[in-house]
Design a protein around this motif. Structure first.
Motif, short mmCIF file in Angstrom:
data_model
loop_
_atom_site.label_atom_id
_atom_site.label_comp_id
_atom_site.label_asym_id
_atom_site.label_seq_id
_atom_site.Cartn_x
_atom_site.Cartn_y
_atom_site.Cartn_z
N TYR A 86 -12.97 -0.88 3.11
CA TYR A 86 -12.29 0.01 2.52
C TYR A 86 -11.02 0.43 3.31
CZ TYR A 86 -14.62 3.72 5.08
OH TYR A 86 -15.37 4.45 5.98
N ARG A 87 -10.04 1.04 2.76
CA ARG A 87 -8.83 1.72 3.55
C ARG A 87 -9.09 3.06 4.13
NH1 ARG A 87 -5.47 -2.77 4.73
NH2 ARG A 87 -5.63 -4.60 3.31
N SER A 88 -8.97 3.44 5.35
CA SER A 88 -8.82 4.87 5.25
C SER A 88 -7.77 5.69 4.94
CB SER A 88 -8.98 4.89 7.24
OG SER A 88 -8.72 6.21 7.51
N PRO A 89 -7.78 6.59 4.28
CA PRO A 89 -6.85 7.61 4.05
C PRO A 89 -5.77 7.86 5.06
CG PRO A 89 -8.83 8.66 3.27
CD PRO A 89 -8.99 7.43 4.23
N ASP A 90 -6.15 7.68 6.42
CA ASP A 90 -5.18 8.05 7.42
C ASP A 90 -4.57 6.79 8.11
OD1 ASP A 90 -6.00 10.69 7.37
OD2 ASP A 90 -7.86 10.19 8.34
N ASP A 91 -5.03 5.76 7.68
CA ASP A 91 -4.48 4.34 8.18
C ASP A 91 -4.97 3.17 7.46
OD1 ASP A 91 -3.41 2.23 9.71
OD2 ASP A 91 -4.96 2.50 11.18
N PHE A 92 -3.88 2.78 6.57
CA PHE A 92 -4.20 1.83 5.78
C PHE A 92 -4.00 0.29 6.23
CE2 PHE A 92 -4.59 3.28 1.17
CZ PHE A 92 -4.33 4.48 1.51
N THR A 93 -3.84 0.25 7.61
CA THR A 93 -3.37 -1.17 8.31
C THR A 93 -4.55 -1.52 8.11
OG1 THR A 93 -1.79 0.27 9.64
CG2 THR A 93 -2.66 -1.84 10.42
N ASN A 94 -5.62 -1.34 8.67
CA ASN A 94 -7.06 -2.31 8.78
C ASN A 94 -8.18 -1.76 7.99
OD1 ASN A 94 -5.77 -3.76 11.10
ND2 ASN A 94 -5.99 -2.14 12.22
N PHE A 95 -9.15 -2.63 7.40
CA PHE A 95 -9.98 -2.44 6.84
C PHE A 95 -11.12 -1.73 7.78
CE2 PHE A 95 -9.75 -6.05 3.74
CZ PHE A 95 -9.34 -5.31 2.85
N PHE A 134 -5.45 -5.68 -0.19
CA PHE A 134 -6.19 -5.38 -0.88
C PHE A 134 -6.87 -4.03 -0.55
CE2 PHE A 134 -6.16 -9.68 -2.71
CZ PHE A 134 -6.99 -9.82 -3.63
N ARG A 135 -7.34 -3.07 -1.72
CA ARG A 135 -7.66 -1.89 -1.42
C ARG A 135 -8.95 -1.71 -0.76
NH1 ARG A 135 -5.66 3.20 -3.27
NH2 ARG A 135 -3.61 1.98 -3.26
N GLY A 136 -9.85 -2.82 -1.26
CA GLY A 136 -11.17 -2.95 -0.75
C GLY A 136 -11.87 -4.10 -0.98
N VAL A 137 -13.00 -4.41 -0.49
CA VAL A 137 -14.04 -5.49 -0.71
C VAL A 137 -15.32 -5.16 -0.83
CG1 VAL A 137 -14.45 -8.01 0.01
CG2 VAL A 137 -12.29 -6.92 0.70
N LEU A 138 -16.06 -5.52 -2.06
CA LEU A 138 -17.50 -5.43 -2.12
C LEU A 138 -17.93 -6.95 -1.77
CD1 LEU A 138 -19.77 -3.71 -3.15
CD2 LEU A 138 -19.58 -4.97 -5.24
N MET A 197 0.85 -1.37 0.09
CA MET A 197 0.13 0.03 -0.09
C MET A 197 0.90 1.21 0.07
SD MET A 197 -2.76 -1.72 -0.15
CE MET A 197 -4.01 -0.18 0.07
N ASP A 198 2.34 1.05 -0.36
CA ASP A 198 2.96 2.26 -0.20
C ASP A 198 3.39 2.92 -1.70
OD1 ASP A 198 4.33 0.30 -1.55
OD2 ASP A 198 6.17 0.35 -0.18
N GLY A 199 2.43 2.49 -2.46
CA GLY A 199 2.22 3.32 -3.81
C GLY A 199 3.12 2.32 -5.03
N THR A 200 3.68 1.25 -4.59
CA THR A 200 4.45 0.42 -5.42
C THR A 200 3.61 -0.81 -5.88
OG1 THR A 200 5.46 -0.76 -3.77
CG2 THR A 200 6.82 1.05 -4.50
N THR A 201 2.84 -1.00 -5.35
CA THR A 201 1.71 -2.19 -5.39
C THR A 201 0.52 -1.67 -6.22
OG1 THR A 201 2.48 -3.29 -3.81
CG2 THR A 201 0.48 -4.01 -4.38
N GLU A 202 0.06 -2.34 -7.56
CA GLU A 202 -1.27 -1.94 -8.08
C GLU A 202 -2.41 -2.37 -7.30
OE1 GLU A 202 -2.71 -2.77 -12.61
OE2 GLU A 202 -1.95 -4.39 -11.30
N PRO A 203 -3.13 -1.05 -7.02
CA PRO A 203 -4.38 -1.15 -6.32
C PRO A 203 -5.29 -2.40 -6.74
CG PRO A 203 -3.90 0.99 -6.79
CD PRO A 203 -3.16 0.31 -7.88
N VAL A 204 -5.81 -3.24 -5.86
CA VAL A 204 -6.72 -4.28 -6.12
C VAL A 204 -7.79 -4.36 -5.07
CG1 VAL A 204 -7.02 -6.96 -6.61
CG2 VAL A 204 -4.61 -5.63 -6.65
N VAL A 205 -8.85 -4.67 -5.69
CA VAL A 205 -10.27 -4.72 -4.94
C VAL A 205 -10.87 -6.10 -5.30
CG1 VAL A 205 -10.87 -2.39 -4.75
CG2 VAL A 205 -11.86 -3.56 -6.73
N ALA A 206 -11.61 -6.70 -4.22
CA ALA A 206 -12.13 -7.88 -4.41
C ALA A 206 -13.79 -7.86 -4.38
CB ALA A 206 -11.43 -8.79 -3.05
#
Length: 253
Positions: free
Chosen positions: A94-103, A60-64, A1-10
């Motif tokens: 989804y990931r919070s813009p302030d904390d990508f650690t947890n959903f 993963f950036r998010g889950v539906l 999630m540091d910008g080097t990985t392509e964002p993926v959602v499930a």
């Protein structure tokens, strides 16, 4: 999630076959010039916690979450933080813009419906004075938005004209079957009455719209749910017409 990985959602559901969400999300991402990827997974209800833990760990950036898995997903989320248990079934992570650690969790259907209801009556400068619920109560309906003056779970509406006189009419199934609304006896409307169809598509929805009522159809709710989830993920709003056309194309195949 540091910008080097392509964002993926499930997208998860059970079954997942025939679900148009991935196709619609991909079309919307393309229209938004976002190089994200989407993956769909068929997950057994008893494996939801394991699956969500894995998706969170794998960045993963998010889950539906399809409605078929909403209950176990909501339990998983509530168990993590009982003090922050959602008031409606979980439909999106989804990931919070302030904390990508947890959903973080959201109920996109409820959030979108709340926005649409409030906008409808705000645009008309009026409050909801009379609202009726027809069918079995659905936990996806946003809590606290309206107090229903009447509720009925009968198979058939006994006073159609009284129903049509309400400011808000919510329709859901009863025992998995649509209620007979007696729409032939509904008077014409000036679009001030809002009708929300929480079924899979009530057989009278076309006639309700033709009579002039403002209708939020099952198809519109599907589009709104994906739209809200994508806004949670990306911070931007995808075009409704792109989502709608993609869903129609997928279901027509």
């Amino acid at each position: 999630m540091d910008g080097t990985t392509e964002p993926v959602v499930a997208v998860i559901g059970h079954p997942i076959a025939g679900n148009p969400s991935q196709f619609a999300i991909e079309r919307a991402l393309l229209s938004m010039d976002l190089p994200w990827r989407v993956m769909s997974f068929d997950v057994q209800p008893e494996q939801v916690a394991t699956a969500l833990n894995g998706l969170e760990t794998l960045a993963f950036r998010g889950v539906l979450i399809d409605e078929s898995l909403a209950d176990p997903a909501t339990r998983w989320y509530s168990d993590r933080d009982p003090s922050n248990a959602p008031s409606t079934p979980l439909g999106c992570l989804y990931r919070s813009p302030d904390d990508f650690t947890n959903f973080c969790g959201d109920s996109p259907t409820s959030s979108w419906l709340k926005e649409r209801i409030e906008k409808h009556f705000s645009d008309r400068g009026k409050a909801i004075e009379n609202a009726i619920w027809l069918g079995t109560k659905d936990p996806l309906f946003p809590p606290g938005v309206v107090t229903f003056s009447a509720e009925s779970s009968r198979r058939k509406v006994s006073n159609p004209e009284a129903v049509a006189a309400c400011d808000l009419v919510v329709i859901s199934d009863r025992d998995g079957k649509p209620i007979h609304l007696g729409v032939a006896d509904w008077p014409r409307n000036d679009a001030s009455t809002l009708v929300i169809d929480l079924t899979q598509g009530h057989p009278d929805q076309a006639q309700i719209a033709e009579l002039g009522y403002s209708l939020i159809s099952a198809d519109a709710i599907r589009v709104g749910t994906i739209r809200q989830a994508m806004q949670d993920w990306t911070g931007d709003v995808p075009p409704d017409d792109v989502l709608q056309e993609a869903i129609e194309e997928y279901l027509a195949v």
